[in-house]
Scaffold this motif. Structure first.
Motif, PDB file in Angstrom:
ATOM      1  N   UNK A  74      -6.793  18.806  -9.227  1.00  0.00           N
ATOM      2  CA  UNK A  74      -5.549  18.089  -8.798  1.00  0.00           C
ATOM      3  C   UNK A  74      -6.118  17.469  -7.856  1.00  0.00           C
ATOM      4  N   UNK A  75      -5.129  16.360  -7.808  1.00  0.00           N
ATOM      5  CA  UNK A  75      -5.333  15.210  -6.824  1.00  0.00           C
ATOM      6  C   UNK A  75      -5.222  15.803  -5.344  1.00  0.00           C
ATOM      7  N   UNK A  76      -6.440  15.634  -4.582  1.00  0.00           N
ATOM      8  CA  UNK A  76      -6.366  16.180  -3.176  1.00  0.00           C
ATOM      9  C   UNK A  76      -6.103  15.098  -2.205  1.00  0.00           C
ATOM     10  N   UNK A  77      -6.546  13.904  -2.354  1.00  0.00           N
ATOM     11  CA  UNK A  77      -6.077  12.804  -1.542  1.00  0.00           C
ATOM     12  C   UNK A  77      -5.571  11.621  -2.380  1.00  0.00           C
ATOM     13  N   UNK A  78      -5.078  10.593  -1.666  1.00  0.00           N
ATOM     14  CA  UNK A  78      -4.661   9.244  -2.254  1.00  0.00           C
ATOM     15  C   UNK A  78      -5.186   8.402  -1.206  1.00  0.00           C
ATOM     16  N   UNK A  79      -5.712   7.337  -1.903  1.00  0.00           N
ATOM     17  CA  UNK A  79      -6.258   6.332  -1.010  1.00  0.00           C
ATOM     18  C   UNK A  79      -5.694   4.825  -1.383  1.00  0.00           C
ATOM     19  N   UNK A  80      -5.661   3.896  -0.296  1.00  0.00           N
ATOM     20  CA  UNK A  80      -4.859   2.681  -0.574  1.00  0.00           C
ATOM     21  C   UNK A  80      -3.578   2.997  -0.952  1.00  0.00           C
ATOM     22  N   UNK A  81      -3.150   4.045  -0.287  1.00  0.00           N
ATOM     23  CA  UNK A  81      -1.502   4.186  -0.592  1.00  0.00           C
ATOM     24  C   UNK A  81      -0.750   2.962  -0.042  1.00  0.00           C
ATOM     25  N   UNK A  82      -1.260   2.255   0.848  1.00  0.00           N
ATOM     26  CA  UNK A  82      -0.180   1.066   1.082  1.00  0.00           C
ATOM     27  C   UNK A  82      -0.096  -0.013  -0.168  1.00  0.00           C
ATOM     28  N   UNK A  83      -1.241   0.068  -1.152  1.00  0.00           N
ATOM     29  CA  UNK A  83      -1.350  -0.979  -1.911  1.00  0.00           C
ATOM     30  C   UNK A  83      -0.606  -0.291  -3.319  1.00  0.00           C
ATOM     31  N   UNK A  84       0.034   0.609  -3.202  1.00  0.00           N
ATOM     32  CA  UNK A  84       0.796   1.366  -4.369  1.00  0.00           C
ATOM     33  C   UNK A  84       1.816   0.472  -4.789  1.00  0.00           C
ATOM     34  N   UNK A  85       2.016  -0.250  -5.974  1.00  0.00           N
ATOM     35  CA  UNK A  85       2.895  -0.857  -6.478  1.00  0.00           C
ATOM     36  C   UNK A  85       4.207  -0.310  -6.670  1.00  0.00           C
ATOM     37  N   UNK A  86       5.290  -0.838  -6.366  1.00  0.00           N
ATOM     38  CA  UNK A  86       6.388  -0.185  -6.452  1.00  0.00           C
ATOM     39  C   UNK A  86       6.888   0.444  -7.788  1.00  0.00           C
ATOM     40  N   UNK A  87       6.373  -0.247  -8.842  1.00  0.00           N
ATOM     41  CA  UNK A  87       6.629   0.375 -10.337  1.00  0.00           C
ATOM     42  C   UNK A  87       5.972   1.630 -10.665  1.00  0.00           C
ATOM     43  N   UNK A  88       5.027   1.865  -9.826  1.00  0.00           N
ATOM     44  CA  UNK A  88       3.986   3.006 -10.116  1.00  0.00           C
ATOM     45  C   UNK A  88       4.830   4.387  -9.234  1.00  0.00           C
ATOM     46  N   UNK A  89       5.681   4.108  -8.781  1.00  0.00           N
ATOM     47  CA  UNK A  89       6.622   5.238  -8.166  1.00  0.00           C
ATOM     48  C   UNK A  89       7.852   5.491  -9.224  1.00  0.00           C
TER      49      UNK A  89
END
Length: 141
Positions: free
Chosen positions: A108-123
Motif C-alpha cells: 500500500x502507498x505509505x507516503x505521498x511526495x510532491x503532494x503540492x504538485x498534485x494536479x486538480x484532475x488527479x483528485x
C-alpha cells in the motif's frame, strides 16, 4: 521466509524479481513522474538494489532533480514500460514501478511526495462514475 515479488513490462520482454519487503511504497506527483507516467503520479516500491534481479533489454534516461541529484529512469527498450528508477541520493536502492508487478497484494502507498504538485484532475470526486471493466460505450459522432 522472505516475500518475493515478480513483474514484467507490457510486452513481457523485461522481467524481474525482488526479495522483499520493500523499504517504502511511495506515490509521487512531481512534474517528472507525471510526464513519465502520462498520469497524475507514479507509484513505486523501493528495494535494496542487491535484492532485485532484472532480465531483458533496457533503455535509460537520466536528468537532474530539483535537489541536484541524478535520477535515472529505466524502461523496456521494446515497449517503453517504466521498470524502475534510481537516484544518486540513494545509490544502493532502486524503485520498481508498482504497476509492473505481477502481484502487489499487501503493498500500500505509505507516503505521498510532491503532494503540492498534485494536479486538480488527479483528485477524484465522489460523483465520478466507476466501472469494474471496460464499459460498452461508444462515443457519439
Amino acid at each position: 521466509m522472505t516475500q518475493k515479488y515478480s513483474g514484467k513490462c507490457l510486452c513481457g520482454e523485461v522481467t524481474y524479481t525482488a526479495d522483499g519487503p520493500p523499504i517504502v511504497v511511495a506515490q509521487c506527483h512531481c512534474e517528472e513522474c507525471r510526464r513519465l507516467s502520462g498520469t497524475g503520479h507514479t507509484v513505486g516500491a523501493m528495494f535494496v538494489s542487491d535484492a532485485v534481479a532484472v532480465r531483458g533489454k533496457l533503455s535509460e534516461f537520466s536528468y537532474s532533480s530539483n535537489k541536484g541529484s541524478e535520477v535515472t529512469k529505466v524502461f523496456c527498450a521494446n515497449c517503453g514500460s517504466p521498470i524502475y528508477g534510481k537516484n544518486t541520493r540513494t545509490p544502493d536502492h532502486l524503485t520498481l514501478s508498482l504497476g509492473t508487478m505481477d502481484n502487489a497484494s499487501g503493498l500500500h502507498v505509505e507516503v505521498v511526495i510532491f503532494e503540492r504538485d498534485k494536479p486538480h484532475w488527479d483528485r477524484l470526486r465522489e460523483e465520478v462514475v466507476s466501472f469494474a471493466t471496460q464499459p460498452d460505450w461508444k462515443p457519439e459522432n
